[in-house]
Design a protein around this motif. Structure first.
Motif, PDB file in Angstrom:
ATOM      1  N   GLY A   1       5.139  19.979   3.530  1.00 46.52           N
ATOM      2  CA  GLY A   1       5.073  19.000   4.794  1.00 46.52           C
ATOM      3  C   GLY A   1       4.158  17.801   4.521  1.00 46.52           C
ATOM      4  N   LYS A   2       4.110  17.398   3.140  1.00 46.35           N
ATOM      5  CA  LYS A   2       3.278  16.100   2.916  1.00 46.35           C
ATOM      6  C   LYS A   2       4.082  15.077   2.622  1.00 46.35           C
ATOM      7  CE  LYS A   2      -0.560  18.863   0.710  1.00 46.35           C
ATOM      8  NZ  LYS A   2      -1.227  18.784  -0.283  1.00 46.35           N
ATOM      9  N   SER A   3       3.947  13.836   3.073  1.00 43.49           N
ATOM     10  CA  SER A   3       4.654  12.789   3.128  1.00 43.49           C
ATOM     11  C   SER A   3       4.021  11.626   2.253  1.00 43.49           C
ATOM     12  CB  SER A   3       4.980  12.256   4.530  1.00 43.49           C
ATOM     13  OG  SER A   3       5.800  13.186   5.279  1.00 43.49           O
ATOM     14  N   THR A   4       4.886  10.684   1.783  1.00 45.69           N
ATOM     15  CA  THR A   4       4.647   9.341   1.211  1.00 45.69           C
ATOM     16  C   THR A   4       5.105   8.238   1.777  1.00 45.69           C
ATOM     17  OG1 THR A   4       4.174  10.658  -0.974  1.00 45.69           O
ATOM     18  CG2 THR A   4       4.021   8.368  -0.927  1.00 45.69           C
ATOM     19  N   TYR A   5       4.308   7.221   2.315  1.00 45.98           N
ATOM     20  CA  TYR A   5       4.978   6.037   2.635  1.00 45.98           C
ATOM     21  C   TYR A   5       4.599   4.790   2.039  1.00 45.98           C
ATOM     22  CZ  TYR A   5       4.278   9.231   6.553  1.00 45.98           C
ATOM     23  OH  TYR A   5       4.370  10.469   7.303  1.00 45.98           O
ATOM     24  N   SER A   6       5.409   3.903   1.833  1.00 46.19           N
ATOM     25  CA  SER A   6       5.250   2.625   1.083  1.00 46.19           C
ATOM     26  C   SER A   6       5.036   1.519   2.384  1.00 46.19           C
ATOM     27  CB  SER A   6       6.071   2.150   0.162  1.00 46.19           C
ATOM     28  OG  SER A   6       5.990   0.758  -0.241  1.00 46.19           O
ATOM     29  N   VAL A   7       4.093   0.580   2.404  1.00 45.71           N
ATOM     30  CA  VAL A   7       3.767  -0.287   3.262  1.00 45.71           C
ATOM     31  C   VAL A   7       3.914  -1.921   2.650  1.00 45.71           C
ATOM     32  CG1 VAL A   7       2.575  -1.210   5.346  1.00 45.71           C
ATOM     33  CG2 VAL A   7       2.594   1.117   4.946  1.00 45.71           C
TER      34      VAL A   7
ATOM     35  N   VAL B   1       0.744   2.534  11.334  1.00 47.52           N
ATOM     36  CA  VAL B   1       1.297   3.897  10.363  1.00 47.52           C
ATOM     37  C   VAL B   1       0.768   4.974  10.678  1.00 47.52           C
ATOM     38  CG1 VAL B   1       1.564   4.311   8.094  1.00 47.52           C
ATOM     39  CG2 VAL B   1       2.353   1.992   8.780  1.00 47.52           C
ATOM     40  N   LEU B   2      -0.747   5.193  10.854  1.00 45.18           N
ATOM     41  CA  LEU B   2      -1.258   6.405  10.770  1.00 45.18           C
ATOM     42  C   LEU B   2      -0.981   6.788  12.224  1.00 45.18           C
ATOM     43  CD1 LEU B   2      -4.516   5.407   9.309  1.00 45.18           C
ATOM     44  CD2 LEU B   2      -2.503   6.835   8.277  1.00 45.18           C
TER      45      LEU B   2
ATOM     46  N   LEU C   1       1.062  -1.148  -0.061  1.00 44.54           N
ATOM     47  CA  LEU C   1       0.009  -0.074   0.134  1.00 44.54           C
ATOM     48  C   LEU C   1       1.049   1.266  -0.102  1.00 44.54           C
ATOM     49  CD1 LEU C   1      -2.532  -1.095   2.731  1.00 44.54           C
ATOM     50  CD2 LEU C   1      -2.961  -1.152   0.372  1.00 44.54           C
ATOM     51  N   ILE C   2       0.394   2.329  -0.530  1.00 43.92           N
ATOM     52  CA  ILE C   2       0.978   3.594  -0.703  1.00 43.92           C
ATOM     53  C   ILE C   2       0.329   4.624   0.017  1.00 43.92           C
ATOM     54  CG2 ILE C   2       2.045   5.467  -1.921  1.00 43.92           C
ATOM     55  CD1 ILE C   2       3.441   2.521  -2.345  1.00 43.92           C
ATOM     56  N   PHE C   3       0.602   5.230   1.036  1.00 39.14           N
ATOM     57  CA  PHE C   3      -0.059   6.243   1.759  1.00 39.14           C
ATOM     58  C   PHE C   3       0.378   7.531   1.521  1.00 39.14           C
ATOM     59  CE2 PHE C   3      -0.461   2.618   4.399  1.00 39.14           C
ATOM     60  CZ  PHE C   3      -1.468   2.743   5.449  1.00 39.14           C
ATOM     61  N   GLN C   4      -0.335   8.389   0.854  1.00 37.78           N
ATOM     62  CA  GLN C   4       0.045   9.723   0.289  1.00 37.78           C
ATOM     63  C   GLN C   4      -0.744  10.857   1.379  1.00 37.78           C
ATOM     64  OE1 GLN C   4      -0.597  10.591  -3.780  1.00 37.78           O
ATOM     65  NE2 GLN C   4       1.055  11.923  -3.604  1.00 37.78           N
ATOM     66  N   GLN C   5       0.010  11.726   1.846  1.00 40.02           N
ATOM     67  CA  GLN C   5      -0.684  12.609   2.865  1.00 40.02           C
ATOM     68  C   GLN C   5      -1.371  13.705   1.986  1.00 40.02           C
ATOM     69  OE1 GLN C   5       2.247  14.183   5.780  1.00 40.02           O
ATOM     70  NE2 GLN C   5       1.092  13.882   7.324  1.00 40.02           N
ATOM     71  N   THR C   6      -2.231  14.155   2.628  1.00 45.35           N
ATOM     72  CA  THR C   6      -3.183  15.270   1.954  1.00 45.35           C
ATOM     73  C   THR C   6      -3.385  16.243   3.123  1.00 45.35           C
ATOM     74  OG1 THR C   6      -5.148  14.247   2.038  1.00 45.35           O
ATOM     75  CG2 THR C   6      -3.903  13.857   0.029  1.00 45.35           C
TER      76      THR C   6
ATOM     77  N   ALA D   1      -4.445   9.435   1.248  1.00 49.20           N
ATOM     78  CA  ALA D   1      -5.025   8.680   0.250  1.00 49.20           C
ATOM     79  C   ALA D   1      -4.316   7.292   0.231  1.00 49.20           C
ATOM     80  CB  ALA D   1      -4.884   9.402  -1.222  1.00 49.20           C
ATOM     81  N   ILE D   2      -4.975   6.266   0.238  1.00 53.33           N
ATOM     82  CA  ILE D   2      -4.195   4.911   0.301  1.00 53.33           C
ATOM     83  C   ILE D   2      -4.430   4.321  -0.983  1.00 53.33           C
ATOM     84  CG2 ILE D   2      -4.007   2.656   1.339  1.00 53.33           C
ATOM     85  CD1 ILE D   2      -5.251   3.847   3.788  1.00 53.33           C
ATOM     86  N   MET D   3      -3.123   3.965  -1.648  1.00 52.29           N
ATOM     87  CA  MET D   3      -3.234   3.455  -3.082  1.00 52.29           C
ATOM     88  C   MET D   3      -2.668   2.212  -3.265  1.00 52.29           C
ATOM     89  SD  MET D   3      -2.237   7.323  -4.751  1.00 52.29           S
ATOM     90  CE  MET D   3      -1.166   7.539  -3.658  1.00 52.29           C
ATOM     91  N   ASP D   4      -3.023   1.521  -4.272  1.00 54.61           N
ATOM     92  CA  ASP D   4      -2.404   0.287  -4.501  1.00 54.61           C
ATOM     93  C   ASP D   4      -1.084   0.623  -5.157  1.00 54.61           C
ATOM     94  OD1 ASP D   4      -2.661   0.785  -7.227  1.00 54.61           O
ATOM     95  OD2 ASP D   4      -4.410  -0.726  -7.389  1.00 54.61           O
ATOM     96  N   PRO D   5      -0.001  -0.319  -5.430  1.00 55.41           N
ATOM     97  CA  PRO D   5       1.302  -0.177  -6.296  1.00 55.41           C
ATOM     98  C   PRO D   5       1.049   0.475  -7.609  1.00 55.41           C
ATOM     99  CG  PRO D   5       1.096  -2.258  -5.290  1.00 55.41           C
ATOM    100  CD  PRO D   5      -0.208  -1.919  -5.244  1.00 55.41           C
ATOM    101  N   ASN D   6      -0.092   0.445  -8.261  1.00 56.69           N
ATOM    102  CA  ASN D   6      -0.253   1.170  -9.844  1.00 56.69           C
ATOM    103  C   ASN D   6      -0.835   2.404  -9.598  1.00 56.69           C
ATOM    104  OD1 ASN D   6       0.425  -1.530 -10.850  1.00 56.69           O
ATOM    105  ND2 ASN D   6      -1.741  -1.863 -10.574  1.00 56.69           N
ATOM    106  N   GLY D   7      -1.087   3.025  -8.336  1.00 51.00           N
ATOM    107  CA  GLY D   7      -1.153   4.303  -8.169  1.00 51.00           C
ATOM    108  C   GLY D   7      -2.678   4.618  -8.293  1.00 51.00           C
ATOM    109  N   GLN D   8      -3.600   3.557  -7.886  1.00 50.97           N
ATOM    110  CA  GLN D   8      -4.988   3.443  -7.995  1.00 50.97           C
ATOM    111  C   GLN D   8      -5.490   3.907  -6.607  1.00 50.97           C
ATOM    112  OE1 GLN D   8      -7.366   3.317 -10.525  1.00 50.97           O
ATOM    113  NE2 GLN D   8      -9.014   3.800  -9.130  1.00 50.97           N
ATOM    114  N   GLN D   9      -6.209   4.790  -6.420  1.00 56.63           N
ATOM    115  CA  GLN D   9      -6.934   5.021  -4.802  1.00 56.63           C
ATOM    116  C   GLN D   9      -7.790   3.868  -4.447  1.00 56.63           C
ATOM    117  OE1 GLN D   9      -7.775   8.899  -3.764  1.00 56.63           O
ATOM    118  NE2 GLN D   9      -8.874   8.265  -1.849  1.00 56.63           N
TER     119      GLN D   9
END
Length: 181
Positions: A145-151, A169-170, A9-14, A23-31
């Motif tokens: 100040g926005k971050s992106t995390y991969s889990v 993670v949150l 999962l990819i966590f992108q801070q907004t 927004a939590i996305m799959d590896p292909n960038g789909q929310q």
């Protein structure tokens, strides 16, 4: 497909002034899910974000994170979408580093690595259960100040373990934000 069936999962801070949404996305960038800040606007203005909810579709909460007000160490409660407790996360301050443990219904999970820098692993009795790493989200987002995390989850994890690690993670992001203020 549910957020709980993906192994990455990819966590992108907004975030903005009073919210710390993702927004939590799959590896292909789909929310595939979103994280919303809960609680009153007045409470968020004075104490920051203290409750987050992961929605796996409109009106379908699957994880809730609640920052329990305590004096001394940070304690977060991680609940499923119906409010049933899944785990407690506790930040302990040791002499040289920060130590975070998760009590997942009697099973202790340790976080090892650079926890505040978001490059760590969830370690249980059987070894590595999940890995978290900070991803570069671009200079503009970093300045805001926005971050992106991969889990990345071990494929053998149950749905409740995945919910716990998503919530953790949150919770760690909430702890990091509190340290900044």
């Amino acid at each position: 497909m549910s957020v709980l069936t993906h192994n990455q999962l990819i966590f992108q801070q907004t975030k903005n002034f009073s919210k710390n949404d993702f927004a939590i996305m799959d590896p292909n960038g789909q929310q595939i899910a979103q994280v919303e800040t809960a609680g009153s606007a007045l409470g968020r203005a004075f104490m920051g974000a203290r409750e987050l909810t992961v929605l796996d579709g409109p009106g379908n909460p699957i994880v809730q994170v609640k920052d329990t007000v305590t004096f001394g160490r940070d304690r977060m409660e991680i609940l499923d979408g119906t409010g049933t407790p899944l785990a407690s996360l506790v930040k302990r301050v040791t002499l040289f580093k920060t130590r975070i443990t998760i009590d997942m219904q009697g099973e202790q999970i340790d976080l090892q690595g650079n926890i505040i820098g978001f490059d760590f692993q969830f370690i249980g009795p059987l070894g590595v259960l999940a890995t978290v790493s900070r991803a570069w989200s671009g200079a503009g987002k970093a300045l805001l100040g926005k971050s992106t995390y991969s889990v990345e989850f071990s494929p053998a994890l149950s749905a409740s373990q995945r919910q716990t690690f998503i919530g953790s993670v949150l919770a760690l992001d909430l702890i990091r934000e509190k340290q900044k203020s």
